[in-house]
Design a protein around this motif. Structure first.
Motif, PDB file in Angstrom:
ATOM      1  N   LYS A  94      40.907 -89.148  50.878  1.00  0.00           N
ATOM      2  CA  LYS A  94      42.251 -89.675  51.095  1.00  0.00           C
ATOM      3  C   LYS A  94      43.269 -88.537  51.044  1.00  0.00           C
ATOM      4  N   VAL A  95      44.212 -88.598  51.975  1.00  0.00           N
ATOM      5  CA  VAL A  95      45.295 -87.615  52.015  1.00  0.00           C
ATOM      6  C   VAL A  95      46.615 -88.371  52.041  1.00  0.00           C
ATOM      7  N   LYS A  96      47.447 -88.105  51.061  1.00  0.00           N
ATOM      8  CA  LYS A  96      48.790 -88.688  51.004  1.00  0.00           C
ATOM      9  C   LYS A  96      49.778 -87.607  51.430  1.00  0.00           C
ATOM     10  N   VAL A  97      50.546 -87.904  52.459  1.00  0.00           N
ATOM     11  CA  VAL A  97      51.548 -86.976  52.968  1.00  0.00           C
ATOM     12  C   VAL A  97      52.920 -87.549  52.633  1.00  0.00           C
ATOM     13  N   THR A  98      53.741 -86.741  51.998  1.00  0.00           N
ATOM     14  CA  THR A  98      55.084 -87.165  51.615  1.00  0.00           C
ATOM     15  C   THR A  98      56.092 -86.192  52.218  1.00  0.00           C
ATOM     16  N   LEU A  99      57.100 -86.765  52.854  1.00  0.00           N
ATOM     17  CA  LEU A  99      58.169 -85.965  53.453  1.00  0.00           C
ATOM     18  C   LEU A  99      59.501 -86.319  52.824  1.00  0.00           C
ATOM     19  N   THR A 100      60.257 -85.308  52.529  1.00  0.00           N
ATOM     20  CA  THR A 100      61.641 -85.443  52.090  1.00  0.00           C
ATOM     21  C   THR A 100      62.283 -84.077  52.296  1.00  0.00           C
ATOM     22  N   THR A 101      63.563 -84.052  52.479  1.00  0.00           N
ATOM     23  CA  THR A 101      64.259 -82.771  52.636  1.00  0.00           C
ATOM     24  C   THR A 101      64.819 -82.406  51.273  1.00  0.00           C
ATOM     25  N   HIS A 102      64.077 -81.573  50.565  1.00  0.00           N
ATOM     26  CA  HIS A 102      64.408 -81.255  49.175  1.00  0.00           C
ATOM     27  C   HIS A 102      65.822 -80.696  49.018  1.00  0.00           C
ATOM     28  N   ASP A 103      66.200 -79.753  49.887  1.00  0.00           N
ATOM     29  CA  ASP A 103      67.517 -79.131  49.704  1.00  0.00           C
ATOM     30  C   ASP A 103      68.675 -80.083  50.029  1.00  0.00           C
ATOM     31  N   ALA A 104      68.397 -81.140  50.789  1.00  0.00           N
ATOM     32  CA  ALA A 104      69.431 -82.139  51.088  1.00  0.00           C
ATOM     33  C   ALA A 104      69.409 -83.281  50.065  1.00  0.00           C
ATOM     34  N   GLY A 105      68.310 -83.406  49.330  1.00  0.00           N
ATOM     35  CA  GLY A 105      68.208 -84.441  48.309  1.00  0.00           C
ATOM     36  C   GLY A 105      67.818 -85.806  48.834  1.00  0.00           C
ATOM     37  N   GLY A 106      67.103 -85.841  49.952  1.00  0.00           N
ATOM     38  CA  GLY A 106      66.684 -87.139  50.492  1.00  0.00           C
ATOM     39  C   GLY A 106      66.151 -87.009  51.899  1.00  0.00           C
ATOM     40  N   LEU A 107      66.223 -88.104  52.635  1.00  0.00           N
ATOM     41  CA  LEU A 107      65.650 -88.151  53.977  1.00  0.00           C
ATOM     42  C   LEU A 107      66.655 -87.717  55.040  1.00  0.00           C
ATOM     43  N   THR A 108      66.153 -86.878  55.959  1.00  0.00           N
ATOM     44  CA  THR A 108      66.938 -86.396  57.087  1.00  0.00           C
ATOM     45  C   THR A 108      66.135 -86.616  58.363  1.00  0.00           C
ATOM     46  N   GLN A 109      66.755 -86.341  59.489  1.00  0.00           N
ATOM     47  CA  GLN A 109      66.069 -86.473  60.773  1.00  0.00           C
ATOM     48  C   GLN A 109      64.825 -85.588  60.819  1.00  0.00           C
ATOM     49  N   GLU A 110      64.858 -84.442  60.153  1.00  0.00           N
ATOM     50  CA  GLU A 110      63.701 -83.535  60.117  1.00  0.00           C
ATOM     51  C   GLU A 110      62.450 -84.237  59.588  1.00  0.00           C
ATOM     52  N   ASP A 111      62.621 -85.078  58.592  1.00  0.00           N
ATOM     53  CA  ASP A 111      61.481 -85.802  58.015  1.00  0.00           C
ATOM     54  C   ASP A 111      60.856 -86.744  59.035  1.00  0.00           C
ATOM     55  N   PHE A 112      61.683 -87.468  59.746  1.00  0.00           N
ATOM     56  CA  PHE A 112      61.168 -88.422  60.724  1.00  0.00           C
ATOM     57  C   PHE A 112      60.587 -87.717  61.950  1.00  0.00           C
ATOM     58  N   ASP A 113      61.176 -86.588  62.325  1.00  0.00           N
ATOM     59  CA  ASP A 113      60.622 -85.816  63.444  1.00  0.00           C
ATOM     60  C   ASP A 113      59.219 -85.317  63.105  1.00  0.00           C
ATOM     61  N   LEU A 114      59.047 -84.774  61.902  1.00  0.00           N
ATOM     62  CA  LEU A 114      57.733 -84.277  61.503  1.00  0.00           C
ATOM     63  C   LEU A 114      56.750 -85.426  61.307  1.00  0.00           C
ATOM     64  N   ALA A 115      57.217 -86.545  60.792  1.00  0.00           N
ATOM     65  CA  ALA A 115      56.346 -87.718  60.627  1.00  0.00           C
ATOM     66  C   ALA A 115      55.808 -88.183  61.980  1.00  0.00           C
ATOM     67  N   ALA A 116      56.643 -88.162  62.997  1.00  0.00           N
ATOM     68  CA  ALA A 116      56.201 -88.570  64.333  1.00  0.00           C
ATOM     69  C   ALA A 116      55.117 -87.626  64.858  1.00  0.00           C
ATOM     70  N   ILE A 117      55.243 -86.346  64.580  1.00  0.00           N
ATOM     71  CA  ILE A 117      54.225 -85.372  64.989  1.00  0.00           C
ATOM     72  C   ILE A 117      52.942 -85.602  64.214  1.00  0.00           C
ATOM     73  N   ILE A 118      53.063 -85.779  62.905  1.00  0.00           N
ATOM     74  CA  ILE A 118      51.881 -86.006  62.056  1.00  0.00           C
ATOM     75  C   ILE A 118      51.159 -87.281  62.485  1.00  0.00           C
ATOM     76  N   SER A 119      51.890 -88.282  62.897  1.00  0.00           N
ATOM     77  CA  SER A 119      51.287 -89.549  63.326  1.00  0.00           C
ATOM     78  C   SER A 119      50.359 -89.362  64.521  1.00  0.00           C
ATOM     79  N   GLN A 120      50.586 -88.326  65.305  1.00  0.00           N
ATOM     80  CA  GLN A 120      49.764 -88.072  66.488  1.00  0.00           C
ATOM     81  C   GLN A 120      48.502 -87.265  66.164  1.00  0.00           C
ATOM     82  N   ILE A 121      48.412 -86.727  64.964  1.00  0.00           N
ATOM     83  CA  ILE A 121      47.260 -85.899  64.577  1.00  0.00           C
ATOM     84  C   ILE A 121      46.110 -86.792  64.143  1.00  0.00           C
ATOM     85  N   VAL A 122      44.971 -86.563  64.739  1.00  0.00           N
ATOM     86  CA  VAL A 122      43.778 -87.378  64.436  1.00  0.00           C
ATOM     87  C   VAL A 122      42.855 -86.613  63.504  1.00  0.00           C
TER      88      VAL A 122
END
Length: 93
Positions: free
Chosen positions: A65-93
């Motif tokens: 099992k691999v748990k992947v967690t995204l957050t923008t640490h320096d911004a203190g929460g979720l940014t567009q960068e997190d969702f952009d990378l999540a969309a890329i990760i979603s395509q990885i098999v």
């Protein structure tokens, strides 16, 4: 610094991603693989997109099992960068 998303923006973006959930100020997915080797192969595939985006996920590995967690640490929460990378990760098999 990246701009934090509003709750409405987070909800809308999260609904467009299959297999991801929002927990507090983090975006998370849990992937299950046939074995440890397959899990590590998946993690290795995360390196290039994370480096290219200069945005790095937190990763937890437990056997298959691999748990992947995204957050923008320096911004203190979720940014567009997190969702952009999540969309890329979603395509990885």
């Amino acid at each position: 610094m990246a701009q934090l998303l509003t709750k409405t923006e987070i909800h809308k973006l999260a609904n467009s991603l299959s297999g991801w959930t929002v927990e507090s100020n983090k975006l998370q997915t849990l992937r299950k693989f046939k074995d440890f080797v397959a899990a590590i192969e998946f993690v290795n595939k995360l390196v290039e997109p994370a480096e290219s985006a200069a945005h790095h996920p937190d990763i937890e590995i437990s056997y298959n099992k691999v748990k992947v967690t995204l957050t923008t640490h320096d911004a203190g929460g979720l940014t567009q960068e997190d969702f952009d990378l999540a969309a890329i990760i979603s395509q990885i098999v």
